[in-house]
Design an enzyme around this catalytic site. Structure first.
Site, short mmCIF file in Angstrom:
data_model
loop_
_atom_site.label_atom_id
_atom_site.label_comp_id
_atom_site.label_asym_id
_atom_site.label_seq_id
_atom_site.Cartn_x
_atom_site.Cartn_y
_atom_site.Cartn_z
N MET A 1 35.98 49.81 35.72
CA MET A 1 35.00 48.74 35.89
C MET A 1 34.07 48.99 37.08
O MET A 1 34.37 49.79 37.96
CB MET A 1 35.72 47.41 36.10
CG MET A 1 36.57 46.95 34.92
SD MET A 1 37.45 45.40 35.26
CE MET A 1 36.08 44.23 35.29
N HIS A 2 32.94 48.30 37.07
CA HIS A 2 32.04 48.12 38.22
C HIS A 2 31.19 49.33 38.57
O HIS A 2 30.14 49.17 39.21
CB HIS A 2 32.82 47.72 39.48
CG HIS A 2 33.84 46.66 39.31
ND1 HIS A 2 33.56 45.43 38.76
CD2 HIS A 2 35.17 46.63 39.62
CE1 HIS A 2 34.64 44.69 38.75
NE2 HIS A 2 35.65 45.38 39.25
N ASP B 1 38.80 48.26 31.68
CA ASP B 1 40.18 48.77 31.63
C ASP B 1 41.22 47.68 31.80
O ASP B 1 42.24 47.67 31.10
CB ASP B 1 40.39 49.90 32.65
CG ASP B 1 39.98 49.53 34.08
OD1 ASP B 1 39.61 48.37 34.33
OD2 ASP B 1 40.04 50.43 34.95
#
Length: 499
Positions: free
Chosen positions: A81-82, A239
């Site tokens: 992520m991110h 995830d």
């Protein structure tokens, strides 16, 4: 035999899991890549690393599974992520991907929260942290303006990989929710946030559901890997959302506790909740659903540190061999696992860990048990927030990771969480969630509940709470919650002293 492929794009490796309609894992393959750190606190990767790793995985699977090319029907993804991927003209990469574990953006996070914090929390349901995407964008604006001027599109890692396979750009709800740019309730990019921080909304890709088909594998890759049919590609998910799905957390009766280097306690949420930043709250890969998540920064990391410092030469089995002989509470010894700071519910980078109550009767086994109990207490913080907000109690908690490998720790979890604890028959991580998305998207199952019944299997053994232990741990947890406020100022002073 028909197959779906789940591709899990992680921080240090990419894994592929091939599954059939019976939920059986046919084959697995993985490929590793490096993390670049050009300066202290920087964590970057070139997206080409992911592409090369994906090609390696597809090659290995096509060699290992004789009918891979003939029977592969669909692909989906789980992704870190991110992390920020930036594309310029003609879709060329403008800058290395800035990863979720990059911490260069403390200044930008402070700027965002000082100038727009309340609005950000109201729109995104989360406090802005260094790992999130928005502060990375601000860092580029402020430190690499010549790069930012070239940016024509931003993406997240798994979506970039899907773009390479299909030629189509998109984002997906569970990943968009972790950018600090997304309106969780409206399920759309936030015009207010983009306007505030001078982000042209045209650089944001369209957002789709995890099970939406975003294309098919392009002709070049189809030929290279011998794909004999049109292989559908589905959007996939973040995830943590995929991990929860792959563990079977598909309704509000269940929670997931994951004990890796860090620890995660997550639960399915049908409605929108606002924990005001004390918990992470994101849109789910399950359509029209959400999930909440608490994080303790040093779960397995605390146990690793303890073993390496006080149990050198011992295996984990040897280190923990006698903890069952110690009564709950470790004879008055309490551990707080704040050795690298803490996330939930305190969000405090300067708090540090403690052993409280040490006396001369304490041996290695007491300290070892106290470490396990302290890690579990830190995750109970998230459980309490979730259950109190919803006025509910989890029916069962699914435990994965290192904590699921030790029966004594499993019993501690049952007693501390006061819930039945179950384990997966086979742990495959977020990749199974990605396979489930491909299976549902491809029409193999009507919904994720039906898919879960086939794809997720649990061990027969269930760890149930022992009432006498539950009562004692409830009292100890009350003491545990007093340690943070009692040591906060001391730890901050000590941390500043050492800077």
């Amino acid at each position: 035999m028909s197959y779906v492929l789940g591709i899990d794009l992680g921080t240090s490796s990419l894994k592929g899991i091939l599954m059939n309609k019976a939920g059986q894992v046919i084959a697995e393959a993985s490929a590793e890549y490096d993390i670049d750190s050009p300066a202290p606190g920087f964590s970057e990767q070139h997206p080409e690393y992911w592409v090369v790793a994906c090609e390696e995985v597809l090659t290995r699977l096509s060699i290992e599974v004789a009918d891979f090319g003939a029977e592969l029907e669909a692909i989906s993804f789980s992704g870190q992520m991110h992390s920020l991927v930036t594309l310029g003209d003609e879709d060329t990469l403008a800058y290395p991907a800035i990863l979720w574990n990059d911490v260069r953006t403390t200044k930008q996070c402070q700027q965002i929260m000082d100038t727009f914090g309340e609005t950000i929390i109201e729109i995104t349901k989360n406090i802005v942290l260094e790992g999130f995407t928005l502060p990375k964008i601000l860092w580029l604006q402020q430190n690499k303006p010549e790069v930012w001027e070239k940016v024509r599109k931003i993406m997240l890692p798994k979506d970039y990989l899907a773009f390479i396979l299909t030629g189509n750009m998109h984002c997906e709800y569970s990943d968009a929710a972790g950018t600090s740019l997304f309106d969780i309730e409206k399920r759309e990019w936030s015009a207010a946030i983009c306007e505030k921080f001078a982000i042209d909304m045209s650089i944001l890709p369209p957002v789709v559901s995890s099970v939406e088909q975003v294309g098919v594998v392009n002709a070049s890759y189809a030929k290279r890997f011998g794909l004999q049919r049109e292989v559908k590609v589905f959007a996939g998910g973040a995830d943590n959302a995929c991990a929860a799905l792959g563990a079977g957390v598909v309704n509000e009766d269940y929670a997931l506790v994951s004990l890796g280097t860090s620890g995660v306690f997550s639960s399915f949420e049908a409605e929108i909740s606002n924990y005001k930043g004390k918990l992470h709250f994101f849109n789910h890969v399950i359509p029209n659903a959400n999930y909440s998540m608490g994080v303790t920064l040093a779960a397995g990391n605390s146990l690793n540190w303890f073993k390496n410092t006080f149990g050198k030469g011992l295996s984990f089995a040897e280190l923990l061999a006698d903890v069952y002989t110690v009564a709950p509470g470790s004879e008055g010894l309490l551990f707080t696992p704040y050795i690298v700071g803490e996330r939930t519910p305190h969000i405090d980078s300067k708090i540090r860990g403690s052993f409280i109550g040490i006396d001369t009767r304490h041996e290695l086994k007491h300290f070892a048990r106290a470490v396990l109990e302290g890690i579990t207490f830190s995750l109970k913080d998230a459980q309490v927030l979730m259950e109190e907000a919803k006025n509910k109690k989890f029916k069962q908690i699914i435990s994965v990771g290192g904590g699921a490998k030790n029966a004594d720790w499993m019993q501690m979890q049952a007693d501390i969480f006061n819930a039945e604890i179950i384990r997966l028959e086979v742990e495959q991580g977020p990749g199974v969630g990605a396979c489930m998305i491909a299976a549902v998207g491809n029409g193999w199952f009507e919904d994720f509940e039906a898919c879960r019944n086939i794809f997720v299997q649990y061990k027969d053994a269930t760890f149930t709470p022992r009432e006498e232990n539950v009562q004692k741990y409830e009292q100890l947890y009350d003491v545990y919650t007093q340690v943070y406020p009692a040591t906060k100022t001391i730890c901050s002073t000590l941390t500043n002293f050492n800077e």
